[in-house]
Design a protein around this motif. Structure first.
Motif, PDB file in Angstrom:
ATOM      1  N   UNK A  21      -8.091   6.116   1.275  1.00  0.00           N
ATOM      2  CA  UNK A  21      -7.791   5.448   2.561  1.00  0.00           C
ATOM      3  C   UNK A  21      -8.966   5.608   3.531  1.00  0.00           C
TER       4      UNK A  21
ATOM      5  N   UNK B  83      -2.431   5.636   9.907  1.00  0.00           N
ATOM      6  CA  UNK B  83      -3.576   4.717   9.818  1.00  0.00           C
ATOM      7  C   UNK B  83      -3.213   3.334  10.382  1.00  0.00           C
TER       8      UNK B  83
ATOM      9  N   UNK C 183      -6.461  10.587   0.456  1.00  0.00           N
ATOM     10  CA  UNK C 183      -7.240  10.583   1.707  1.00  0.00           C
ATOM     11  C   UNK C 183      -8.632   9.988   1.496  1.00  0.00           C
TER      12      UNK C 183
ATOM     13  N   UNK D 195     -10.936   2.456   5.119  1.00  0.00           N
ATOM     14  CA  UNK D 195     -10.857   2.252   6.574  1.00  0.00           C
ATOM     15  C   UNK D 195     -12.164   1.772   7.185  1.00  0.00           C
TER      16      UNK D 195
ATOM     17  N   UNK E  56       0.785   9.566   6.343  1.00  0.00           N
ATOM     18  CA  UNK E  56      -0.561   8.972   6.325  1.00  0.00           C
ATOM     19  C   UNK E  56      -0.572   7.488   6.684  1.00  0.00           C
ATOM     20  N   UNK E  57       0.291   6.737   6.026  1.00  0.00           N
ATOM     21  CA  UNK E  57       0.191   5.273   6.155  1.00  0.00           C
ATOM     22  C   UNK E  57       0.551   4.780   7.562  1.00  0.00           C
TER      23      UNK E  57
ATOM     24  N   UNK F 183       0.811  -1.221   0.000  1.00  0.00           N
ATOM     25  CA  UNK F 183       0.000   0.000   0.000  1.00  0.00           C
ATOM     26  C   UNK F 183       0.846   1.274   0.000  1.00  0.00           C
TER      27      UNK F 183
END
Lengths: 285, 511
Positions: free
Chosen positions: B405, A259, B402, B409, A255-256, A155
């Protein structure tokens, strides 16, 4: 109030759009009503096509409902009557879609949309503003990211590649570069698509761990090199290239992990790069 | 609860929220983020709320609502920054502000204009909050008397009115968008008999379309495509020194503020139409009622105050039908509905029983958000404006990532992405052809309500539609629906013209 709205739209359009048009076309376009009429006919042409699609879709909805959804029969031990049937609502919606399609079609025919459609069947319009290529560029990046890379590739790597391509397509602000970069990326995507369709990626990953990730990383590097070659000799573009590279890596790096480690979201594919992140993260524990 | 008890609960909620450090951090961070989202041309309040929703999955309901409402309030206000400093509205809600805000900035009064919009936005939000606190419980109580027929007609009316008021081209294009939304809501197993509809054997579709990916797709992807395809460029922002509250000018324009706030609350409470329409209507009302309408467009304080008060007052208005009937009053409120559902709160008439203090809690959050917005606006405007220097080709791709993701999520499901992309592309092409997106989303949200209630109502009446005429509220809604449809026909328009002409003739004859 309408005057204010129109004025605001014009102001916005002036400050927002930077489409360079040849002078005669520009004059023609700005000559008031002609443009409005042309836009309206063009819109009605699209409405004519949409109305046909809507009517066809409405018919499909009704046929599907009548053939696939029980209107009166027993389902799961419950005897149905028409007014509790799960088909009642789709039937109504389908019927309304057909009516709206007919109303729209009628309007499109009245305003010359159908005539324009028939005329344009034999004629091909060329896009001079480059908008079509920009649109195709955006669609290619999004579709490749979601359907090609995310389900198969690490990802972090997919995101980095997506950002690099996406930003460089538009930040360089050069239509010739966009065309070249678009072709380069498209060819790469097609090669990977072929690889994935033949399921060669699974064989490769079985033989050597993270081989597909490695191949995509090589493609990412190739894209970086190719874009650097393109901007060679131009100071401003070189600066933009550097910004593009930074902006493709830094947001992915923020970001990764956020998360994965803070929001505890398991990522779609955790390949070579995320494995590396895990090693770093857990070595500090 | 008596009024005194309600007041007591309200203040205890305010203090509970305000004296929790975690809440305060969330409140201010989300407000700043909201202002940034609002200020950046191309990003909207809806998209901001949508993306932030994805970060609130792990939070408790209270903290999540603080984050989302602060983002909503901040983003609606933040749109005024780029309107005043760049002449490009950051959000559609601030489009009316640009007409007089930018000329003020050109005269060197950007700081004063921003001060006015900051205070006006706060007052607007506070008035909206007052209406939310006063009317929501009463409406929720009244809605308890509604039966399935009323709910079906209400859902249908919501879609119809949203289509009518948001359509940029032909009115029925808005209705078509609503119908497409209704179709999308049908996909999956129906909720009464669990029969699979339009799933084509795909087990992922059995549960229906997930709301959050649909909303992110419908609002996010068209935005990204439009900004990048049309090469939106941001010019140099006008300079300003300090942002002051400008209370004196505000007091002088009290009439404009009260009128605009009422317009904002009224428009906000109509399903599906939001802050942008409130801004325009109140701008127009201010111009029409002004003694000097010729000064409008040349840097008039009343204009800036009116549009900003109205668009922020709209927030409170939009939350009224959302909390009491489960019908979102504006597109960002639609996103809030999705977020509430994720946190197991089902807005509607039963909310006062299931979560007795929830409406008051939301009111308290709205109050705190408006104060946070004001403080941030006055103190940090100069810093926030710096984000306007980021070029769209850099921030739009990041927004795209964004969106991806964020959609993923929710349930860590790649299928959400497969859903989000086609919905987004379809929404983009629909917008290009003059179809509004808001009714589509409202259709997806209200579809299950319409479907279930129609069948339940018919089950009770044994297939008879007579209760539509015999029940007063149902009859009223039915007549409004009929009138809304009939008002778009040629017959009605001709009739209206004839009546108008006759009245004119009679007036002339009398003269």
């Amino acid at each position: 109030m309408m005057d204010d709205v129109l004025r605001a739209c014009r102001m916005q359009a002036r400050s927002m759009k930077r489409v360079i048009l040849p002078t005669p076309i520009l004059k023609l376009r700005e000559s008031g009503n002609l443009r409005k009429v042309m836009d309206k006919v063009q819109l009605r042409k699209k409405d004519f096509i949409t109305s046909i699609i809507l009517i066809a879709f409405g018919i499909f909805m009704i046929l599907y409902t009548l053939t696939e959804i029980p209107m009166k029969d027993s389902w799961g031990g419950v005897m149905n009557v028409w007014f509790v049937s799960p088909g009642l609502f789709p039937l109504g919606v389908g019927f309304l879609i057909i009516i709206m399609g007919i109303v729209l079609c009628n309007r499109a025919i009245k305003d010359g949309g159908a005539k324009k459609f028939m005329e344009d069947l034999s004629r091909r319009e060329k896009d001079t503003s480059g908008k079509t290529l920009r649109l195709l560029g955006i669609l290619l990046v999004i579709v490749a990211y979601v359907y090609l890379y995310i389900p198969r590739i690490d990802y972090f790597l997919s995101t980095m590649l997506c950002l690099m391509v996406f930003i460089s397509f538009f930040y360089f602000d050069r239509p010739d570069f966009l065309k070249k970069l678009f072709t380069f990326y498209l060819v790469g995507c097609l090669l990977f698509l072929g690889l994935f369709l033949m399921k060669a990626d699974k064989q490769l990953n079985k033989s050597f761990l993270y081989t597909t990730d490695g191949l995509v990383f090589l493609f990412f590097l190739a894209f970086i090199v190719y874009s650097r070659v393109l901007v060679h000799g131009d100071g401003v573009l070189k600066k933009r290239w550097k910004t593009t590279l930074i902006m493709s890596i830094v947001p992915s790096l923020i970001l990764i992990p956020s998360f994965k480690y803070f929001l505890l979201v398991p990522l779609p594919v955790e390949g070579a790069f995320i494995e590396l992140m895990n090693i770093i993260r857990y070595s500090f524990r | 609860m008596t009024i005194l008890e309600q007041l007591g609960t309200f203040y205890s909620q305010v203090f509970q929220l305000a004296f929790n450090l975690e809440n305060i951090i969330i409140l201010f961070s989300a407000t700043i983020l909201g202002i940034i989202f609002g200020a950046m041309p191309g990003l909207t309040a809806t998209l901001g709320v949508a993306l932030l929703t994805t970060l609130t999955y792990g939070m408790n309901t209270g903290a999540a609502m603080i984050a989302l409402i602060s983002m909503y309030v901040g983003a609606v206000y933040g749109g005024s920054y780029s309107s005043i400093l760049l002449n490009i509205p950051g959000t559609a809600a601030a489009a009316a502000t640009a007409i007089d805000g930018y000329p003020l900035a050109c005269k060197g009064e950007a700081g004063k204009a921003l001060g006015l919009t900051t205070t006006a936005s706060m007052i607007g939000t506070l008035i909206g909050t007052f209406f939310l606190a006063s009317f929501a419980p009463a409406i929720a109580k009244m809605a308890l008397q509604f039966t399935s027929f009323e709910f079906f007609l209400l859902a249908f009316f919501g879609i119809l009115i949203s289509g009518t008021l948001t359509s940029p081209d032909l009115i029925y294009k808005g209705w078509i968008a609503g119908l497409i939304g209704l179709f999308m809501s049908i996909i999956g197993r129906d909720r009464l008999q669990f029969f699979p509809r339009f799933t084509f054997g795909l087990s992922q579709l059995d549960g229906g379309l997930e709301l959050v990916p649909v909303l992110i797709g419908a609002f996010g992807i068209p935005q990204i495509i439009q900004v990048l395809r049309d090469q939106l460029s941001v010019g140099e922002a006008k300079k300003f020194q300090r942002v002051l509250p400008e209370f004196k000018t505000i007091v002088r324009n009290a009439t404009h503020i009260v009128r605009s706030a009422l317009i904002g609350v009224g428009i906000g409470s109509v399903p599906g139409i939001g802050e942008d329409i409130a801004g325009w209507v109140s701008y127009s009302a201010a111009k029409n009622s002004s003694k000097h309408p010729e000064t409008f467009g040349k840097g008039e304080y009343a204009a800036v105050i009116s549009s900003e008060t109205a668009n922020n007052a709209c927030i409170g208005g939009a939350l009224i039908p959302l909390l009491t009937l489960g019908i979102p009053g504006s597109p960002p409120a639609a996103m809030l509905l999705g977020a509430l559902m994720i946190h197991n709160v089902n807005p509607g008439p039963m909310i006062t029983f299931e979560h007795p203090t929830f409406i008051l809690e939301m009111t308290a959050i709205l109050l705190l958000a408006s104060l946070a917005m004001w403080m941030t606006g006055i103190l940090l405007a100069k810093q926030v404006v710096k984000v306007l220097r980021i070029p769209p080709p850099i921030f739009m791709p990041i927004v795209g990532v964004l969106c991806v993701i964020g959609s993923y999520s929710l349930g860590s499901n790649v299928f959400n992405l497969y859903l989000m992309v086609p919905v987004g592309i379809m929404a983009y092409f629909m917008q290009e052809m003059g179809y509004p997106v808001a009714p589509l989303v409202i259709g997806v949200i209200l579809g299950p309500m319409a479907d279930e209630n129609l069948r339940r109502a018919l089950m009770v009446s044994q297939g008879s539609f007579l209760p539509v005429i015999t029940r007063p509220v149902a009859l009223l809604l039915f007549l409004i629906i009929l009138f809304t449809i009939f008002s778009q026909t040629l017959v009605y328009k001709r009739l209206k013209e004839r009546v108008k002409q006759r009245i004119w003739n009679q007036i002339r004859n009398k003269k």
